[in-house]
Design an enzyme around this catalytic site. Structure first.
Site, PDB file in Angstrom:
ATOM      1  N   GLU A   1       7.097  -8.582 -17.474  1.00 39.27           N
ATOM      2  CA  GLU A   1       8.603  -9.225 -17.357  1.00 39.27           C
ATOM      3  C   GLU A   1       8.267 -10.726 -17.232  1.00 39.27           C
ATOM      4  O   GLU A   1       9.384 -11.375 -17.348  1.00 39.27           O
ATOM      5  CB  GLU A   1       9.531  -8.629 -15.940  1.00 39.27           C
ATOM      6  CG  GLU A   1       9.652  -7.103 -16.135  1.00 39.27           C
ATOM      7  CD  GLU A   1      10.737  -6.979 -17.290  1.00 39.27           C
ATOM      8  OE1 GLU A   1      11.510  -7.990 -17.389  1.00 39.27           O
ATOM      9  OE2 GLU A   1      10.853  -5.905 -17.499  1.00 39.27           O
TER      10      GLU A   1
ATOM     11  N   SER B   1      10.181  -5.053  -6.636  1.00 41.13           N
ATOM     12  CA  SER B   1       9.768  -4.815  -8.034  1.00 41.13           C
ATOM     13  C   SER B   1      10.842  -4.213  -8.838  1.00 41.13           C
ATOM     14  O   SER B   1      10.667  -4.132  -9.918  1.00 41.13           O
ATOM     15  CB  SER B   1       8.523  -4.034  -8.139  1.00 41.13           C
ATOM     16  OG  SER B   1       8.911  -2.853  -7.089  1.00 41.13           O
TER      17      SER B   1
ATOM     18  N   ARG C   1       6.212   7.209  -9.171  1.00 38.33           N
ATOM     19  CA  ARG C   1       7.113   6.008  -9.384  1.00 38.33           C
ATOM     20  C   ARG C   1       8.423   5.954  -8.528  1.00 38.33           C
ATOM     21  O   ARG C   1       8.849   7.268  -8.096  1.00 38.33           O
ATOM     22  CB  ARG C   1       7.392   6.009 -10.912  1.00 38.33           C
ATOM     23  CG  ARG C   1       8.100   4.929 -11.254  1.00 38.33           C
ATOM     24  CD  ARG C   1       7.489   3.576 -11.203  1.00 38.33           C
ATOM     25  NE  ARG C   1       7.419   2.379 -12.268  1.00 38.33           N
ATOM     26  CZ  ARG C   1       7.101   1.540 -11.798  1.00 38.33           C
ATOM     27  NH1 ARG C   1       6.784   0.825 -10.763  1.00 38.33           N
ATOM     28  NH2 ARG C   1       7.149   0.536 -12.840  1.00 38.33           N
TER      29      ARG C   1
ATOM     30  N   LEU D   1      -0.068  -6.632  -4.033  1.00 38.72           N
ATOM     31  CA  LEU D   1       0.845  -5.748  -4.757  1.00 38.72           C
ATOM     32  C   LEU D   1       2.194  -5.789  -4.314  1.00 38.72           C
ATOM     33  O   LEU D   1       2.986  -5.369  -5.170  1.00 38.72           O
ATOM     34  CB  LEU D   1       0.293  -4.252  -4.862  1.00 38.72           C
ATOM     35  CG  LEU D   1      -1.136  -3.949  -5.253  1.00 38.72           C
ATOM     36  CD1 LEU D   1      -1.481  -2.627  -5.063  1.00 38.72           C
ATOM     37  CD2 LEU D   1      -1.701  -4.613  -6.536  1.00 38.72           C
ATOM     38  N   ALA D   2       2.529  -6.259  -3.319  1.00 38.12           N
ATOM     39  CA  ALA D   2       3.837  -6.111  -2.445  1.00 38.12           C
ATOM     40  C   ALA D   2       4.823  -6.766  -3.387  1.00 38.12           C
ATOM     41  O   ALA D   2       4.405  -8.199  -3.692  1.00 38.12           O
ATOM     42  CB  ALA D   2       3.583  -6.334  -1.085  1.00 38.12           C
ATOM     43  N   ALA D   3       6.077  -6.278  -3.530  1.00 39.21           N
ATOM     44  CA  ALA D   3       6.965  -7.227  -4.054  1.00 39.21           C
ATOM     45  C   ALA D   3       8.265  -6.379  -4.259  1.00 39.21           C
ATOM     46  O   ALA D   3       8.364  -5.283  -4.031  1.00 39.21           O
ATOM     47  CB  ALA D   3       6.746  -7.626  -5.651  1.00 39.21           C
TER      48      ALA D   3
ATOM     49  N   LYS E   1       7.670 -13.558 -10.481  1.00 41.89           N
ATOM     50  CA  LYS E   1       6.372 -13.179 -10.834  1.00 41.89           C
ATOM     51  C   LYS E   1       5.645 -14.578 -11.518  1.00 41.89           C
ATOM     52  O   LYS E   1       4.396 -14.381 -11.598  1.00 41.89           O
ATOM     53  CB  LYS E   1       6.311 -11.934 -11.541  1.00 41.89           C
ATOM     54  CG  LYS E   1       6.514 -10.614 -10.841  1.00 41.89           C
ATOM     55  CD  LYS E   1       5.412 -10.285  -9.909  1.00 41.89           C
ATOM     56  CE  LYS E   1       5.409  -9.166  -9.023  1.00 41.89           C
ATOM     57  NZ  LYS E   1       4.423  -8.902  -8.222  1.00 41.89           N
TER      58      LYS E   1
ATOM     59  N   TYR F   1      13.337 -11.328 -11.086  1.00 46.93           N
ATOM     60  CA  TYR F   1      12.228 -10.681 -10.841  1.00 46.93           C
ATOM     61  C   TYR F   1      11.019 -11.279 -11.816  1.00 46.93           C
ATOM     62  O   TYR F   1       9.890 -11.650 -11.067  1.00 46.93           O
ATOM     63  CB  TYR F   1      12.131  -9.086 -11.123  1.00 46.93           C
ATOM     64  CG  TYR F   1      10.863  -8.665 -11.060  1.00 46.93           C
ATOM     65  CD1 TYR F   1      10.116  -8.355  -9.932  1.00 46.93           C
ATOM     66  CD2 TYR F   1      10.168  -8.037 -12.299  1.00 46.93           C
ATOM     67  CE1 TYR F   1       8.917  -7.645  -9.646  1.00 46.93           C
ATOM     68  CE2 TYR F   1       8.968  -7.560 -12.233  1.00 46.93           C
ATOM     69  CZ  TYR F   1       8.240  -7.301 -11.021  1.00 46.93           C
ATOM     70  OH  TYR F   1       7.075  -6.714 -11.111  1.00 46.93           O
TER      71      TYR F   1
ATOM     72  N   ILE G   1       0.749  -1.209   0.221  1.00 49.74           N
ATOM     73  CA  ILE G   1      -0.024  -0.048  -0.218  1.00 49.74           C
ATOM     74  C   ILE G   1       0.803   1.107   0.080  1.00 49.74           C
ATOM     75  O   ILE G   1       0.253   2.390  -0.524  1.00 49.74           O
ATOM     76  CB  ILE G   1      -1.019  -0.102   1.332  1.00 49.74           C
ATOM     77  CG1 ILE G   1      -1.977   1.025   1.045  1.00 49.74           C
ATOM     78  CG2 ILE G   1      -0.059   0.072   2.678  1.00 49.74           C
ATOM     79  CD1 ILE G   1      -3.160   1.013   2.069  1.00 49.74           C
ATOM     80  N   THR G   2       2.041   1.316   0.272  1.00 45.85           N
ATOM     81  CA  THR G   2       3.087   2.351   0.387  1.00 45.85           C
ATOM     82  C   THR G   2       3.625   2.666  -0.760  1.00 45.85           C
ATOM     83  O   THR G   2       4.200   3.738  -1.121  1.00 45.85           O
ATOM     84  CB  THR G   2       4.131   2.229   1.357  1.00 45.85           C
ATOM     85  OG1 THR G   2       4.999   0.990   0.974  1.00 45.85           O
ATOM     86  CG2 THR G   2       3.751   1.924   2.873  1.00 45.85           C
TER      87      THR G   2
ATOM     88  N   SER H   1       3.313  -9.404 -14.077  1.00 50.71           N
ATOM     89  CA  SER H   1       4.185  -8.436 -14.825  1.00 50.71           C
ATOM     90  C   SER H   1       4.345  -8.791 -16.118  1.00 50.71           C
ATOM     91  O   SER H   1       4.352 -10.046 -16.225  1.00 50.71           O
ATOM     92  CB  SER H   1       5.316  -8.294 -14.015  1.00 50.71           C
ATOM     93  OG  SER H   1       6.378  -7.636 -14.617  1.00 50.71           O
TER      94      SER H   1
END
Length: 326
Positions: free
Chosen positions: A130, A87, A187, A83-85, A156, A152, A10-11, A128
């Protein structure tokens, strides 16, 4: 009663936009953050500063199943957006162990906790582009095979299949969003788009004299993060869970991004950009372009902000920031 949403990450850029979006929809919004973020809110929670009094944050770590389990038990969410990763792709080459551990085990922990404590919860997993890596076809759709070219991308892809497995084996309403690059003034500073917008702003204001970049010919499908947030939400409003590519179906090179960014401030990019091989990836992904027809047809979604407008939004935001924070 208001629906409850639980957001990991969330951050970050996506998490903060999503939290704002869901609040406007009348949701009760909860987020999982590391304890260090709660102890240093000025630095770690800056993207959430305007809504901190409207959301509930819970201390937890994706590496700790117990903490994820406890938060899930406490919140009992109706929707979970994972969503956290770790990244940043380039960093994943330097520390593949923590990237794999955080991204794969974190996804498994989140899904297992949902299965155990909130089985009716709808889950979104942030995949992603990727994952496609060394692409087999262009543009890439939901049917394009994966060939990731970074730790990464590998992590994913593993998360994608874990999510799919929970959907099929345990009947969890779990969706994979295969999101192509999406940018904004929020970003992270290490990403090339933000590096360019900040570099241009600093050069225009006389704070720096050059901008060092890596592979200028690398091409990406770049969209606007707030547009992509809406697609995440729409996936969880469907009758059946599924997987969707979210993209713009356009590609532009790093060179184009830099050229447009310098054009925004009336400068010639060639006078300031230098190529540094240090920023090249060990295994490059040269061209990613997404076919979002399925999302367009089923979710009724399409990107609104065009590439040139995205670049201008980012450059203007960083100009304003560095005028105040020189």
């Amino acid at each position: 009663m208001a629906k409850k949403a639980l957001i990991t990450g969330i951050t970050g850029q996506d998490g903060s936009y999503l939290a704002e979006f869901l609040l406007k929809k009348g949701y009760e919004v909860h987020g999982i953050v590391r304890r260090v973020a709660l102890e240093d809110p000025g630095h770690r929670l800056w993207r959430l500063k305007n809504i901190l009094d409207k959301i509930t944050l819970h201390s937890g770590s994706l590496e700790s199943y117990a903490s994820i389990y406890n938060v899930t038990e406490k919140v009992k969410p109706d929707e979970c957006y994972h969503l956290a990763a770790q990244s940043f792709v380039s960093y994943s080459f330097e520390d593949e162990f923590s990237t794999i551990n955080t991204n794969v085990n974190g996804t498994l922990h989140m899904l297992s906790a949902i299965k155990q404590r909130a089985p009716k919860c709808k889950v979104y997993f942030a995949g992603s582009s990727e994952m496609f890596g060394l692409v087999k076809e262009t543009p890439q759709s939901e049917k394009t095979p994966f060939h990731p070219r970074s730790p990464y991308g590998v992590s994913k892809a593993a998360g994608f299949y874990i999510t799919q497995n929970y959907r099929e084996a345990y009947k969890i309403f779990a969706c994979n969003g295969i999101l192509f690059n999406h940018e904004s003034p929020r970003r992270g500073f290490e990403f090339v788009t933000r590096k360019i917008s900040m570099g241009v702003a600093k050069i225009k204001l006389g704070l720096e004299k050059e901008l060092k970049l890596g592979n200028l010919e690398a091409q990406r499908d770049w969209g606007y993060a707030p547009d992509f947030i809406e697609a995440m939400y729409l996936m969880l409003q469907q009758d059946k869970p599924d997987d969707y590519v979210v993209a713009t179906d356009e590609i532009h090179s790093v060179k184009e991004f830099a050229q447009l960014a310098f054009d925004c401030v009336g400068l010639n990019w060639k006078d300031y950009v230098t190529v540094d091989k240090m920023f090249y990836r060990p295994a490059e992904v040269h061209e990613l372009r997404g076919d979002y027809n399925k999302a367009k047809k089923i979710l009724k979604w399409k990107p609104r902000v065009k590439f040139a407008e995205l670049v201008e939004i980012m450059v203007k935001a960083d100009l304003e920031y560095f005028k105040v924070n020189r």
